[in-house]
Scaffold this motif. Sequence first.
Motif: not given
Length: 375
Positions: A47-54, A90-100, A112-115, A354-358
Amino acid sequence: MMPTALPTEELINELQSFGARLVDPGAGADSRRGGAGPSDHKALTIDGMTVMVPVHTAPAFQSPYLVERPDAFGRSRVLREGLPIGNVSFPQQPKFYGLKTADGIPYSRIAVLHGRDVLATTVLQTCVRYRSRTKTCQFCAIGQSLAAGRTVERKTPAQLAEVAEAAVRLDGVRHMVMTTGTPPGKDRGAAILAESAAAVKAAVDLPIQVQCEPPDDDAWFACLRDAGADALGMHLEAVTEPVRRRIMPGKAQVPVTRYFEAFRAAVPVFGRGQVSTYILAGLGDGIEDILAACERLVAIGVYPFVVPFVPISGTPLEGHPTPPAPFMHAILQPLAGMLAAAGLRSLDVKAGCAKCGACSALSTYERGQTGRGCA
């Protein structure tokens, strides 16, 4: 018969309590194992809210909730006993992960990307308390990702600035969380956070939350703000001294009274709502204990971010149960009303957990408060 849909806050509470089994574990952005947390999770958008699920914990392996393989549009159904009860993506893999980095380190080992849109890093991946059985926090896995080679021990200011700039440019990251293991010394990590925040702010205009234990000298709060930190997190985790001594014997040497002294000193520096604390529900504190602590925190202007405890594999508490969804509801519903009455909103927090809320359904409860919710 079960309903075909659950209210958003109830579905989030259920998934964060039980975890979920995934038909396609590779869908979306990579899940995280070990590290400073949140860990053993997968990011899902509900519902538009990205959350972290175990998804990698012992309870998750036995979870009654199954997330189907996403369709061509990236959408999945959540099933319980074969019946659909909600939809996720599912949020997609971030592009910056492909860089060094310039010195050859994958960006994902620096931050790393959270939420959905939060860049997170543990600046120092070691802690003076971690290697002592008599001092370590029983839930902590800060050394696991380091031992597995998924991160580096010390992220330099230059590395953090490089990754942050790319994450904003390539993936639209909107704020950053810098936490740290506690080093030796009375500043408790404030010094390395200050130099890290200054480097990132010199490279990119990105709101930053820094997180550490309360330093002995309150002057560090102004130093952190002047270095570029927009928000501050000092995490109680547990709110009663007996639980703190049992679960985090080393960290409990900094008593709750010192935390509240630090909160009162930090709020005038960062502003109401820009200082927060992370409270792990389910470690032994009762509902009344947590709500009483939250009432004190809100009165000071501190945002109490209450999340369900999730055990991490390989830690002393890996078999500890997660709190049931009704337990979280009994905390989050009155807490949301408390926050609304005080004019504290996650929407107004500049950066951080708190802003992320995930990691909690709290922001969805906020949305249920008339005129007080997150947009």
